[in-house]
Design a protein around this motif. Structure first.
Motif, PDB file in Angstrom:
ATOM      1  N   THR A 177       0.855  -1.185   0.000  1.00  0.00           N
ATOM      2  CA  THR A 177       0.000   0.000   0.000  1.00  0.00           C
ATOM      3  C   THR A 177       0.893   1.239   0.000  1.00  0.00           C
ATOM      4  OG1 THR A 177      -1.900   1.044   1.071  1.00  0.00           O
ATOM      5  CG2 THR A 177      -0.198   0.174   2.536  1.00  0.00           C
ATOM      6  N   SER A 178       0.276   2.424   0.058  1.00  0.00           N
ATOM      7  CA  SER A 178       1.082   3.652   0.082  1.00  0.00           C
ATOM      8  C   SER A 178       0.338   4.727   0.861  1.00  0.00           C
ATOM      9  CB  SER A 178       1.318   4.150  -1.347  1.00  0.00           C
ATOM     10  OG  SER A 178       0.083   4.550  -1.905  1.00  0.00           O
ATOM     11  N   ASP A 179       1.112   5.668   1.387  1.00  0.00           N
ATOM     12  CA  ASP A 179       0.512   6.803   2.091  1.00  0.00           C
ATOM     13  C   ASP A 179      -0.444   7.538   1.148  1.00  0.00           C
ATOM     14  OD1 ASP A 179       0.312   8.810   4.220  1.00  0.00           O
ATOM     15  OD2 ASP A 179       1.424  10.097   2.846  1.00  0.00           O
ATOM     16  N   GLU A 180      -0.046   7.686  -0.085  1.00  0.00           N
ATOM     17  CA  GLU A 180      -0.855   8.427  -1.066  1.00  0.00           C
ATOM     18  C   GLU A 180      -2.223   7.751  -1.248  1.00  0.00           C
ATOM     19  OE1 GLU A 180      -2.000   7.987  -4.382  1.00  0.00           O
ATOM     20  OE2 GLU A 180      -2.697  10.079  -4.335  1.00  0.00           O
ATOM     21  N   TRP A 181      -2.226   6.408  -1.410  1.00  0.00           N
ATOM     22  CA  TRP A 181      -3.506   5.698  -1.630  1.00  0.00           C
ATOM     23  C   TRP A 181      -4.396   5.860  -0.401  1.00  0.00           C
ATOM     24  CZ3 TRP A 181      -7.036   2.346   0.241  1.00  0.00           C
ATOM     25  CH2 TRP A 181      -7.998   1.863  -0.647  1.00  0.00           C
ATOM     26  N   ILE A 182      -3.845   5.609   0.773  1.00  0.00           N
ATOM     27  CA  ILE A 182      -4.684   5.620   1.980  1.00  0.00           C
ATOM     28  C   ILE A 182      -5.244   7.025   2.222  1.00  0.00           C
ATOM     29  CG2 ILE A 182      -4.800   5.140   4.459  1.00  0.00           C
ATOM     30  CD1 ILE A 182      -2.449   3.163   4.061  1.00  0.00           C
ATOM     31  N   ARG A 183      -4.373   8.034   2.116  1.00  0.00           N
ATOM     32  CA  ARG A 183      -4.848   9.409   2.345  1.00  0.00           C
ATOM     33  C   ARG A 183      -5.910   9.820   1.342  1.00  0.00           C
ATOM     34  NH1 ARG A 183      -1.490  13.237   5.512  1.00  0.00           N
ATOM     35  NH2 ARG A 183       0.353  12.059   6.064  1.00  0.00           N
ATOM     36  N   SER A 184      -5.660   9.556   0.053  1.00  0.00           N
ATOM     37  CA  SER A 184      -6.594  10.054  -0.957  1.00  0.00           C
ATOM     38  C   SER A 184      -7.924   9.289  -0.938  1.00  0.00           C
ATOM     39  CB  SER A 184      -5.962  10.019  -2.352  1.00  0.00           C
ATOM     40  OG  SER A 184      -5.628   8.689  -2.673  1.00  0.00           O
ATOM     41  N   ARG A 185      -7.904   7.985  -0.582  1.00  0.00           N
ATOM     42  CA  ARG A 185      -9.158   7.207  -0.583  1.00  0.00           C
ATOM     43  C   ARG A 185      -9.921   7.272   0.731  1.00  0.00           C
ATOM     44  NH1 ARG A 185     -10.182   4.115  -5.436  1.00  0.00           N
ATOM     45  NH2 ARG A 185      -8.398   4.648  -6.716  1.00  0.00           N
ATOM     46  N   THR A 186      -9.204   7.619   1.817  1.00  0.00           N
ATOM     47  CA  THR A 186      -9.877   7.531   3.123  1.00  0.00           C
ATOM     48  C   THR A 186      -9.697   8.764   4.008  1.00  0.00           C
ATOM     49  OG1 THR A 186      -7.999   6.640   4.378  1.00  0.00           O
ATOM     50  CG2 THR A 186      -9.314   5.052   3.148  1.00  0.00           C
ATOM     51  N   GLY A 187      -8.652   9.562   3.757  1.00  0.00           N
ATOM     52  CA  GLY A 187      -8.346  10.698   4.634  1.00  0.00           C
ATOM     53  C   GLY A 187      -7.529  10.317   5.861  1.00  0.00           C
ATOM     54  N   ILE A 188      -7.176   9.036   5.975  1.00  0.00           N
ATOM     55  CA  ILE A 188      -6.436   8.577   7.165  1.00  0.00           C
ATOM     56  C   ILE A 188      -4.930   8.817   6.976  1.00  0.00           C
ATOM     57  CG2 ILE A 188      -5.840   6.543   8.586  1.00  0.00           C
ATOM     58  CD1 ILE A 188      -8.592   5.349   7.642  1.00  0.00           C
ATOM     59  N   ALA A 189      -4.284   9.389   8.025  1.00  0.00           N
ATOM     60  CA  ALA A 189      -2.832   9.593   7.987  1.00  0.00           C
ATOM     61  C   ALA A 189      -2.127   8.643   8.953  1.00  0.00           C
ATOM     62  CB  ALA A 189      -2.487  11.036   8.341  1.00  0.00           C
ATOM     63  N   GLN A 190      -2.794   8.370  10.069  1.00  0.00           N
ATOM     64  CA  GLN A 190      -2.226   7.461  11.073  1.00  0.00           C
ATOM     65  C   GLN A 190      -3.358   6.832  11.876  1.00  0.00           C
ATOM     66  OE1 GLN A 190      -0.039  10.216  13.782  1.00  0.00           O
ATOM     67  NE2 GLN A 190      -1.739   9.847  15.186  1.00  0.00           N
ATOM     68  N   ARG A 191      -3.027   5.806  12.634  1.00  0.00           N
ATOM     69  CA  ARG A 191      -3.979   5.189  13.559  1.00  0.00           C
ATOM     70  C   ARG A 191      -3.178   4.789  14.794  1.00  0.00           C
ATOM     71  NH1 ARG A 191      -2.070   4.345   9.460  1.00  0.00           N
ATOM     72  NH2 ARG A 191      -3.784   3.712   8.121  1.00  0.00           N
ATOM     73  N   ARG A 192      -3.896   4.500  15.876  1.00  0.00           N
ATOM     74  CA  ARG A 192      -3.231   4.056  17.095  1.00  0.00           C
ATOM     75  C   ARG A 192      -3.605   2.607  17.389  1.00  0.00           C
ATOM     76  NH1 ARG A 192      -1.496   7.707  21.120  1.00  0.00           N
ATOM     77  NH2 ARG A 192      -1.399   9.826  20.333  1.00  0.00           N
ATOM     78  N   PHE A 193      -2.667   1.871  17.969  1.00  0.00           N
ATOM     79  CA  PHE A 193      -2.945   0.498  18.404  1.00  0.00           C
ATOM     80  C   PHE A 193      -2.543   0.343  19.862  1.00  0.00           C
ATOM     81  CE2 PHE A 193      -2.328  -0.564  13.745  1.00  0.00           C
ATOM     82  CZ  PHE A 193      -3.666  -0.884  13.512  1.00  0.00           C
ATOM     83  N   VAL A 194      -3.335  -0.395  20.634  1.00  0.00           N
ATOM     84  CA  VAL A 194      -2.927  -0.656  22.012  1.00  0.00           C
ATOM     85  C   VAL A 194      -1.696  -1.561  21.984  1.00  0.00           C
ATOM     86  CG1 VAL A 194      -5.243  -0.407  23.014  1.00  0.00           C
ATOM     87  CG2 VAL A 194      -4.448  -2.671  22.327  1.00  0.00           C
ATOM     88  N   ASP A 195      -0.870  -1.431  23.020  1.00  0.00           N
ATOM     89  CA  ASP A 195       0.354  -2.214  23.113  1.00  0.00           C
ATOM     90  C   ASP A 195       0.030  -3.519  23.840  1.00  0.00           C
ATOM     91  OD1 ASP A 195       2.865  -3.171  23.323  1.00  0.00           O
ATOM     92  OD2 ASP A 195       3.725  -1.405  24.314  1.00  0.00           O
ATOM     93  N   LEU A 196      -0.509  -4.487  23.088  1.00  0.00           N
ATOM     94  CA  LEU A 196      -0.965  -5.742  23.691  1.00  0.00           C
ATOM     95  C   LEU A 196       0.183  -6.462  24.410  1.00  0.00           C
ATOM     96  CD1 LEU A 196      -3.295  -7.197  20.882  1.00  0.00           C
ATOM     97  CD2 LEU A 196      -4.008  -6.314  23.100  1.00  0.00           C
ATOM     98  N   GLU A 197       1.378  -6.366  23.800  1.00  0.00           N
ATOM     99  CA  GLU A 197       2.520  -7.097  24.390  1.00  0.00           C
ATOM    100  C   GLU A 197       2.875  -6.578  25.779  1.00  0.00           C
ATOM    101  OE1 GLU A 197       5.537  -6.932  21.385  1.00  0.00           O
ATOM    102  OE2 GLU A 197       4.223  -8.104  20.067  1.00  0.00           O
ATOM    103  N   ASN A 198       2.617  -5.284  26.007  1.00  0.00           N
ATOM    104  CA  ASN A 198       2.918  -4.731  27.332  1.00  0.00           C
ATOM    105  C   ASN A 198       1.671  -4.572  28.191  1.00  0.00           C
ATOM    106  OD1 ASN A 198       5.817  -4.411  27.398  1.00  0.00           O
ATOM    107  ND2 ASN A 198       5.492  -3.030  25.668  1.00  0.00           N
ATOM    108  N   GLY A 199       0.654  -5.363  27.867  1.00  0.00           N
ATOM    109  CA  GLY A 199      -0.498  -5.464  28.763  1.00  0.00           C
ATOM    110  C   GLY A 199      -1.586  -4.426  28.542  1.00  0.00           C
ATOM    111  N   GLN A 200      -1.444  -3.552  27.515  1.00  0.00           N
ATOM    112  CA  GLN A 200      -2.527  -2.592  27.270  1.00  0.00           C
ATOM    113  C   GLN A 200      -3.668  -3.326  26.546  1.00  0.00           C
ATOM    114  OE1 GLN A 200      -1.748   0.786  24.666  1.00  0.00           O
ATOM    115  NE2 GLN A 200      -2.694   2.195  26.137  1.00  0.00           N
ATOM    116  N   THR A 201      -4.895  -3.068  26.961  1.00  0.00           N
ATOM    117  CA  THR A 201      -6.048  -3.797  26.415  1.00  0.00           C
ATOM    118  C   THR A 201      -7.211  -2.833  26.204  1.00  0.00           C
ATOM    119  OG1 THR A 201      -6.959  -4.155  28.602  1.00  0.00           O
ATOM    120  CG2 THR A 201      -5.497  -5.888  27.759  1.00  0.00           C
TER     121      THR A 201
END
Ligand code: UT7
Length: 328
Positions: free
Chosen positions: A31-55
């Motif tokens: 994929t590419s930043d260009e495709w994601i931004r132009s088709r969805t407007g998304i630049a970044q997302r956040r994920f919980v740190d499952l490995e360090n116990g965030q849920t």
């Protein structure tokens, strides 16, 4: 004496620890930043740190703690916790009970609500009804999801769209004397229709990837059409029901799945984009987290002023959708 109604007295959000940009994703999938931004407007997302116990529980609790603090209520005042999620830590114990336990809400009854991305809107609908009926006076409504647990990293059309996130609101009893000035929930509308063609599903088994279970699949184009049509209709319905014209609305807070869906809904309803809150660029689609995260961010930024009219709308798997009008 005024009538018994409900209002939002506190908001808060939790921050998943990992920030993942489009460029980060492009290093591991095609994929590419260009495709994601132009088709969805998304630049970044956040994920919980499952490995360090965030849920899901940790980010939900973080949001709920902030909401509770803002409300000024004592934890023992909360008599109900509604946790709106499609991705609880486990089916049992239920997620709402985990949140209650960490927060020490000793008097609260608990219920999980799964209406996928519309979960929080359904939660507000229920909380409003429970408060108005006299059954409860102070309810914690949490909305959030950890979709990384169900993303299929081999399906680039879907995995780039989602992030993790959760937020919360405290819904409390209020006496309504002046509907034009007093903070209250004016009304809400919720809808559902079976997604017969499995356009948005979490499959038990994916025949293409037999080793994996519980993966999200989506027919993006179909869901796009449904989401646009349903959110626009739900907004029209609540405005008609409450005799409110689009010009009276101060903020529209739509489900954050794709900037193109949001723009289409705004265009259909003739809302200028300056009145529409957008944060899909920073969070991606956090499912049941999008609306409470928006409300908490807006509140923290001082964008929500007493007496303003806020129109909230959502669409999600099921299908489920709806709208809610709030006098802030
Ligand atoms: O919260 C629930 C609600 N969810 C939603 O509302 C999501 C609704 N749907 C959408 O947001 C959009 O339909 C998508 C963003 C999922 C897709 O956008 P689209 O403009 O409908 O793209 P498409 O699926 O028609 O794909 C266009 C092209 C295809 O290539 P070809 O066949 O034209 O050569 C895809 O293979 O884009 C390609 N593509 C990608 N390219 C780079 C699909 N995904 C990607 C990707 N990176 N991640």
């Amino acid at each position: 004496m005024g009538s018994r109604r409900s209002k939002i007295v506190g908001t808060g959000l939790g921050y998943p620890a990992r920030i993942v940009t489009n460029d980060d994703l492009a290093k591991k999938i095609d994929t590419s930043d260009e495709w994601i931004r132009s088709r969805t407007g998304i630049a970044q997302r956040r994920f919980v740190d499952l490995e360090n116990g965030q849920t899901i529980t940790s980010i939900a609790v973080e949001g709920a703690e902030k909401a509770l603090k803002m409300s000024g209520l004592d934890p023992l005042d909360i008599s109900f916790v509604l946790c709106c999620t499609a991705t609880p830590e486990e089916w049992m114990p239920i997620e709402a009970a985990r949140i209650k336990d960490v927060l020490g809400l000793e008097r609260a009854a608990c219920l999980d609500v799964n209406a996928a991305c519309s979960g929080f809107l359904y939660g507000l609908h229920l909380a409003d009804a429970l408060v108005k009926s006299g059954a409860h006076a102070h309810i914690l409504v949490v909305g959030g999801d950890v979709f990384q647990r169900i993303l299929n990293w081999e399906d680039r059309t879907t995995c780039v769209l989602f992030g993790d996130g959760a937020g919360a609101a405290i819904v409390s009893v209020t006496e309504l004397n002046d509907p034009k000035k007093d903070s209250h929930i004016l009304g809400s509308r919720v809808y559902a229709a079976l997604d017969r063609d499995n356009n948005l599903t979490v499959t038990k088994k994916d025949p293409e990837f037999p080793a994996r279970t519980q993966l999200l699949t989506m027919n993006g184009r179909e869901v796009f059409k449904w989401a646009t049509k349903c959110m626009a209709q739900a907004c029209m319905d609540i405005m008609t029901e409450q005799k409110i014209s689009p010009e009276e609305i101060d903020w529209v807070v739509p489900h954050q799945a794709n900037i193109r869906i949001i723009e289409k809904v705004a265009e259909f309803l003739n809302f200028p984009m300056e009145k529409v809150y957008v944060n899909v660029d920073q969070w991606g689609n956090t499912s049941a987290g999008t609306i409470p995260i928006c409300l908490a961010e807006m509140n923290d930024k001082g964008l929500l002023k007493k007496g303003q009219l806020i129109l909230v709308t959502s669409f999600g798997g099921g299908f489920t959708w709806g709208s809610i009008l709030i006098r802030w």
